[in-house]
Motif scaffolding. Sequence first.
Motif, PDB file in Angstrom:
ATOM      1  N   ARG A 188       0.928  -1.254  -0.012  1.00 45.77           N
ATOM      2  CA  ARG A 188       0.147   0.006   0.073  1.00 45.77           C
ATOM      3  C   ARG A 188       0.849   1.298   0.202  1.00 45.77           C
ATOM      4  N   LEU A 189       1.843   1.325   0.837  1.00 46.08           N
ATOM      5  CA  LEU A 189       2.891   2.417   0.848  1.00 46.08           C
ATOM      6  C   LEU A 189       3.352   2.620  -0.520  1.00 46.08           C
ATOM      7  N   ALA A 190       3.869   1.473  -1.102  1.00 41.64           N
ATOM      8  CA  ALA A 190       4.496   1.643  -2.586  1.00 41.64           C
ATOM      9  C   ALA A 190       3.424   1.969  -3.558  1.00 41.64           C
ATOM     10  N   ALA A 203       3.442   5.670  -5.493  1.00 40.58           N
ATOM     11  CA  ALA A 203       3.436   5.637  -7.133  1.00 40.58           C
ATOM     12  C   ALA A 203       2.082   6.420  -7.627  1.00 40.58           C
ATOM     13  N   PHE A 204       0.970   6.554  -7.099  1.00 38.02           N
ATOM     14  CA  PHE A 204      -0.084   7.223  -7.544  1.00 38.02           C
ATOM     15  C   PHE A 204       0.210   8.727  -7.382  1.00 38.02           C
ATOM     16  N   ALA A 205       0.991   8.959  -6.200  1.00 39.69           N
ATOM     17  CA  ALA A 205       1.218  10.509  -5.940  1.00 39.69           C
ATOM     18  C   ALA A 205       2.272  11.269  -7.130  1.00 39.69           C
ATOM     19  N   ALA A 206       3.217   9.975  -7.132  1.00 40.68           N
ATOM     20  CA  ALA A 206       4.292  10.510  -8.336  1.00 40.68           C
ATOM     21  C   ALA A 206       3.880  10.709  -9.483  1.00 40.68           C
ATOM     22  N   GLU A 207       2.667   9.837  -9.838  1.00 37.49           N
ATOM     23  CA  GLU A 207       2.080  10.141 -11.379  1.00 37.49           C
ATOM     24  C   GLU A 207       1.162  11.254 -11.443  1.00 37.49           C
ATOM     25  N   GLY A 208       0.902  12.015  -9.995  1.00 39.37           N
ATOM     26  CA  GLY A 208       0.076  13.296 -10.387  1.00 39.37           C
ATOM     27  C   GLY A 208      -1.035  13.251  -9.401  1.00 39.37           C
ATOM     28  N   HIS A 236      -6.069  11.650  -2.493  1.00 44.40           N
ATOM     29  CA  HIS A 236      -6.574  10.700  -3.458  1.00 44.40           C
ATOM     30  C   HIS A 236      -5.649   9.547  -3.586  1.00 44.40           C
ATOM     31  N   ALA A 237      -4.442   9.762  -3.697  1.00 47.23           N
ATOM     32  CA  ALA A 237      -3.466   8.460  -3.673  1.00 47.23           C
ATOM     33  C   ALA A 237      -3.613   7.792  -2.515  1.00 47.23           C
ATOM     34  N   ALA A 238      -3.830   8.233  -1.201  1.00 46.45           N
ATOM     35  CA  ALA A 238      -3.991   7.456   0.170  1.00 46.45           C
ATOM     36  C   ALA A 238      -5.035   6.695  -0.136  1.00 46.45           C
ATOM     37  N   HIS A 239      -6.337   7.206  -0.588  1.00 45.27           N
ATOM     38  CA  HIS A 239      -7.486   6.464  -0.589  1.00 45.27           C
ATOM     39  C   HIS A 239      -7.402   5.280  -1.609  1.00 45.27           C
ATOM     40  N   ARG A 240      -6.912   5.580  -2.778  1.00 41.68           N
ATOM     41  CA  ARG A 240      -6.746   4.723  -3.803  1.00 41.68           C
ATOM     42  C   ARG A 240      -5.836   3.533  -3.345  1.00 41.68           C
TER      43      ARG A 240
END
Length: 230
Positions: A179-181, A185-190, A195-199
């Motif tokens: 989940r951390l990774a 990755a989601f946050a690095a993609e923008g 939102h990245a945390a929820h995903r």
Amino acid sequence: MFEGDAGDNQPHAHHALQLALGVEGPVVACIGPATLSASALLIGADVPHFLQPGCTRLLYIERESSLGRQLSATLAGDVRRFDEATCQALHAAWPTGRDASALLPILRVLGVTACSEPAVDSRSLERMQRVIASLPQRVAEPLALATLATEAVLSPSRFTHCFKAITGLAVRPYLRWLRLAQALAFAAEGDPLTHAAHRAGFADAAHLARTMQRHFGVAPRDVVASLRGA
């Protein structure tokens, strides 16, 4: 595995051994009241510490794996120091892939051998591999052990045994690191951090930040900035 600027972090502990190799100079770590400097350091699992700023290569090994148990036995207290010659050998052997075989050269330098975990029968292995392969797409779900065991047609205890034999990790730490990774990755993609945390299955950005601080001593935004090349 990580390579880049370490440091500017807070005291933290993670449930894995940490190998830290200095790239442009020694690794300097604060462990309790002591400040240690060496060409490379192996820091024990669950040992509170932080690294002073510097370009560093990092490798994490789960303590409960066969390799983790072997490496833990080589520690002098909470840490093991390496000289410059060993550090150069570690750099030369640094993994270029992320599968288990890529670790073999560096493990030889560390003086441990790749022990096989207890065997998993072929039918159980096939079902386990399907479940494990599905996890990256399911990180936002509440993945209960009983549910995963049912999918693999195994009892929870047998599932736990097989899961650790295949991945080298217990189920909960594996999911937490996954989940951390995924969140990073989601946050690095923008994606915005919330939102990245929820995903990735975290309750909110604060939950993600607490988990990052506890295990790595850094804020997610700092890691994301590094991943984005800022």
